[in-house]
Motif scaffolding. Structure first.
Motif, PDB file in Angstrom:
ATOM      1  N   ALA A 219       0.818  -1.206   0.000  1.00  0.00           N
ATOM      2  CA  ALA A 219       0.000   0.000   0.000  1.00  0.00           C
ATOM      3  C   ALA A 219       0.856   1.260   0.000  1.00  0.00           C
ATOM      4  N   LEU A 220       2.069   1.181   0.521  1.00  0.00           N
ATOM      5  CA  LEU A 220       3.011   2.302   0.532  1.00  0.00           C
ATOM      6  C   LEU A 220       4.254   1.891  -0.245  1.00  0.00           C
ATOM      7  N   ARG A 221       4.600   2.693  -1.256  1.00  0.00           N
ATOM      8  CA  ARG A 221       5.762   2.373  -2.080  1.00  0.00           C
ATOM      9  C   ARG A 221       6.858   3.425  -1.961  1.00  0.00           C
ATOM     10  N   GLU A 222       6.653   4.385  -1.087  1.00  0.00           N
ATOM     11  CA  GLU A 222       7.661   5.405  -0.834  1.00  0.00           C
ATOM     12  C   GLU A 222       8.017   5.396   0.644  1.00  0.00           C
ATOM     13  N   GLU A 223       9.199   5.920   0.935  1.00  0.00           N
ATOM     14  CA  GLU A 223       9.637   5.986   2.322  1.00  0.00           C
ATOM     15  C   GLU A 223       8.875   7.088   3.065  1.00  0.00           C
ATOM     16  N   VAL A 224       8.447   6.764   4.269  1.00  0.00           N
ATOM     17  CA  VAL A 224       7.692   7.709   5.098  1.00  0.00           C
ATOM     18  C   VAL A 224       8.441   7.904   6.410  1.00  0.00           C
ATOM     19  N   ASP A 225       8.713   9.160   6.745  1.00  0.00           N
ATOM     20  CA  ASP A 225       9.348   9.491   8.018  1.00  0.00           C
ATOM     21  C   ASP A 225       8.264   9.825   9.037  1.00  0.00           C
ATOM     22  N   VAL A 226       8.372   9.249  10.225  1.00  0.00           N
ATOM     23  CA  VAL A 226       7.448   9.561  11.315  1.00  0.00           C
ATOM     24  C   VAL A 226       8.090  10.648  12.170  1.00  0.00           C
TER      25      VAL A 226
ATOM     26  N   PRO B 229       3.904  17.677  23.809  1.00  0.00           N
ATOM     27  CA  PRO B 229       2.657  16.897  23.826  1.00  0.00           C
ATOM     28  C   PRO B 229       1.896  16.982  22.511  1.00  0.00           C
ATOM     29  N   LYS B 230       2.497  16.429  21.474  1.00  0.00           N
ATOM     30  CA  LYS B 230       1.890  16.436  20.144  1.00  0.00           C
ATOM     31  C   LYS B 230       2.012  15.045  19.550  1.00  0.00           C
ATOM     32  N   ALA B 231       0.917  14.548  18.988  1.00  0.00           N
ATOM     33  CA  ALA B 231       0.929  13.208  18.400  1.00  0.00           C
ATOM     34  C   ALA B 231       1.859  13.169  17.191  1.00  0.00           C
ATOM     35  N   PRO B 232       2.552  12.072  16.965  1.00  0.00           N
ATOM     36  CA  PRO B 232       3.445  11.979  15.791  1.00  0.00           C
ATOM     37  C   PRO B 232       2.650  11.980  14.490  1.00  0.00           C
ATOM     38  N   TRP B 233       3.306  12.359  13.427  1.00  0.00           N
ATOM     39  CA  TRP B 233       2.672  12.386  12.114  1.00  0.00           C
ATOM     40  C   TRP B 233       3.670  11.911  11.071  1.00  0.00           C
ATOM     41  N   GLY B 234       3.143  11.564   9.893  1.00  0.00           N
ATOM     42  CA  GLY B 234       3.977  11.039   8.831  1.00  0.00           C
ATOM     43  C   GLY B 234       4.297  12.083   7.789  1.00  0.00           C
ATOM     44  N   SER B 235       5.464  11.939   7.192  1.00  0.00           N
ATOM     45  CA  SER B 235       5.900  12.846   6.134  1.00  0.00           C
ATOM     46  C   SER B 235       6.598  12.016   5.059  1.00  0.00           C
ATOM     47  N   VAL B 236       6.061  12.074   3.854  1.00  0.00           N
ATOM     48  CA  VAL B 236       6.679  11.348   2.748  1.00  0.00           C
ATOM     49  C   VAL B 236       8.054  11.949   2.473  1.00  0.00           C
ATOM     50  N   ARG B 237       9.055  11.105   2.418  1.00  0.00           N
ATOM     51  CA  ARG B 237      10.431  11.585   2.327  1.00  0.00           C
ATOM     52  C   ARG B 237      10.687  12.381   1.060  1.00  0.00           C
ATOM     53  N   SER B 238      10.039  12.015  -0.026  1.00  0.00           N
ATOM     54  CA  SER B 238      10.249  12.730  -1.293  1.00  0.00           C
ATOM     55  C   SER B 238       9.439  14.017  -1.382  1.00  0.00           C
ATOM     56  N   SER B 239       8.586  14.274  -0.401  1.00  0.00           N
ATOM     57  CA  SER B 239       7.764  15.477  -0.438  1.00  0.00           C
ATOM     58  C   SER B 239       8.591  16.702  -0.077  1.00  0.00           C
TER      59      SER B 239
ATOM     60  N   CYS C 153      11.656  10.379  13.947  1.00  0.00           N
ATOM     61  CA  CYS C 153      11.735   9.421  15.051  1.00  0.00           C
ATOM     62  C   CYS C 153      12.160   8.068  14.493  1.00  0.00           C
ATOM     63  N   THR C 154      13.378   7.674  14.775  1.00  0.00           N
ATOM     64  CA  THR C 154      13.888   6.371  14.353  1.00  0.00           C
ATOM     65  C   THR C 154      13.453   5.305  15.365  1.00  0.00           C
ATOM     66  N   PRO C 155      13.537   4.026  15.007  1.00  0.00           N
ATOM     67  CA  PRO C 155      13.188   2.982  15.972  1.00  0.00           C
ATOM     68  C   PRO C 155      13.993   3.070  17.270  1.00  0.00           C
ATOM     69  N   LYS C 156      15.297   3.329  17.158  1.00  0.00           N
ATOM     70  CA  LYS C 156      16.112   3.439  18.369  1.00  0.00           C
ATOM     71  C   LYS C 156      15.694   4.632  19.202  1.00  0.00           C
ATOM     72  N   MET C 157      15.346   5.758  18.561  1.00  0.00           N
ATOM     73  CA  MET C 157      14.903   6.931  19.299  1.00  0.00           C
ATOM     74  C   MET C 157      13.592   6.647  20.031  1.00  0.00           C
ATOM     75  N   ALA C 158      12.681   5.930  19.383  1.00  0.00           N
ATOM     76  CA  ALA C 158      11.409   5.612  20.025  1.00  0.00           C
ATOM     77  C   ALA C 158      11.612   4.783  21.290  1.00  0.00           C
ATOM     78  N   ILE C 159      12.506   3.789  21.220  1.00  0.00           N
ATOM     79  CA  ILE C 159      12.775   2.957  22.397  1.00  0.00           C
ATOM     80  C   ILE C 159      13.482   3.769  23.472  1.00  0.00           C
ATOM     81  N   THR C 160      14.453   4.599  23.067  1.00  0.00           N
ATOM     82  CA  THR C 160      15.187   5.421  24.041  1.00  0.00           C
ATOM     83  C   THR C 160      14.257   6.376  24.766  1.00  0.00           C
ATOM     84  N   LEU C 161      13.348   7.014  24.040  1.00  0.00           N
ATOM     85  CA  LEU C 161      12.407   7.941  24.666  1.00  0.00           C
ATOM     86  C   LEU C 161      11.448   7.212  25.606  1.00  0.00           C
TER      87      LEU C 161
END
Length: 290
Positions: A226-233, A251-261, A272-280
């Protein structure tokens, strides 16, 4: 009236005497059958080997009177969770964290909750992490069945654009399913707003845990095509010296941003990378307990 009641009691006593119910031998036999409960006949039987082993491993905590399993029971759960967490955070190339496509961030976040559940509660039953992974899978499957087919498809294109998919995913998570950040600092510092299984079930969580859920959904959508482009959270970090409830994130919910946008990102927004999410998540738990 009193005389009639007395005669009724006497007649009942006479009947018991005639049937032999008042004898000591009859009372002992009935005691074995009733097992301490009058009116319920059950056969006394011993537990099987598995049941007896579980009962033996569980004991009451003298301080609080809560059931507590022996160390040999809960320690393997803790070790499994710690091994999975270390593998995800340090198992990549040159000791780096594995990318989201190799290590499922949903499972990695659940390892944090699994270790704490085993160590803190001394449980005899492991946290059902697979059940919570299935709940995330169910969210994505429901989105694919109900919302994804409604997205517009441009001519000469074989699917909706990545921007439309991201916008629909956020509407699905935050509007239809009502996932949100905590309302105040007391709620934000609660560990129940950090542990992934609590956030999935109660739909309230800190930005780092919601980002883990978002990334998990994005990776599953990629797997389904369903997603064929990279998405940054994206999340918003709290500025140094600024007052706020969350300490490490706004205090703001995360959102997605298409990398090519080419869209402009808000000030203070970071990927937010996976390691950053776990660290936080670990930093929030430190603040919650200490």
């Amino acid at each position: 009236r009193r005389g009639a009641r007395t005669s009724h009691v006497l007649r009942a006593s006479e009947r018991r005497a005639q049937t032999g119910d008042d004898s000591a031998e009859s009372g002992a036999d009935r005691g074995d059958k009733l097992m301490g409960r009058r009116g319920t006949f059950r056969e006394a039987k011993e537990d099987d080997e598995a049941t007896a082993s579980v009962k033996k491993s569980v004991k009451l905590d003298g301080a609080f009177g809560k059931p507590s399993a022996s160390k040999e029971t809960w320690e393997p759960f803790q070790r499994t969770a710690r091994a999975g967490l270390i593998e995800a955070c340090l198992g990549g190339a040159d000791g780096a964290a594995k990318p989201a496509c190799e290590a499922d961030l949903v499972m990695t976040s659940l390892y944090v909750a699994m270790e704490d559940d085993a160590f803190k509660s001394r449980t005899a039953v492991c946290l059902p992490v697979d059940a919570y992974v299935k709940r995330v899978d169910k969210l994505v499957n429901e989105f694919m069945q109900r919302d994804f087919p409604k997205l517009p498809v441009k001519e000469a294109s074989d699917g909706p654009s990545a921007d439309d998919v991201v916008a629909a995913l956020e509407e699905y998570l935050y509007s239809q399913n009502d996932y949100r950040v905590p309302g105040g600092w007391r709620e934000a510092y609660s560990p129940y707003r950090t542990y992934f299984h609590n956030v999935v079930a109660q739909k309230v969580g800190i930005p780092a845990t919601l980002a883990a859920l978002y990334i998990g959904c994005v990776e599953r959508l990629k797997t389904k095509g369903a997603l064929r482009e990279e998405v940054d959270v994206m999340i918003v970090q709290k500025a140094k010296g600024a007052s706020g409830a969350f300490g490490v994130t706004a205090p703001k919910a995360p959102w997605g941003s298409v990398r090519s946008s080419a869209r402009d990102r808000p000030r203070g927004a970071v990927v937010c990378t996976p390691k950053m999410a776990i660290t936080l998540q670990l930093q929030e738990l430190k603040r919650a307990f200490w």
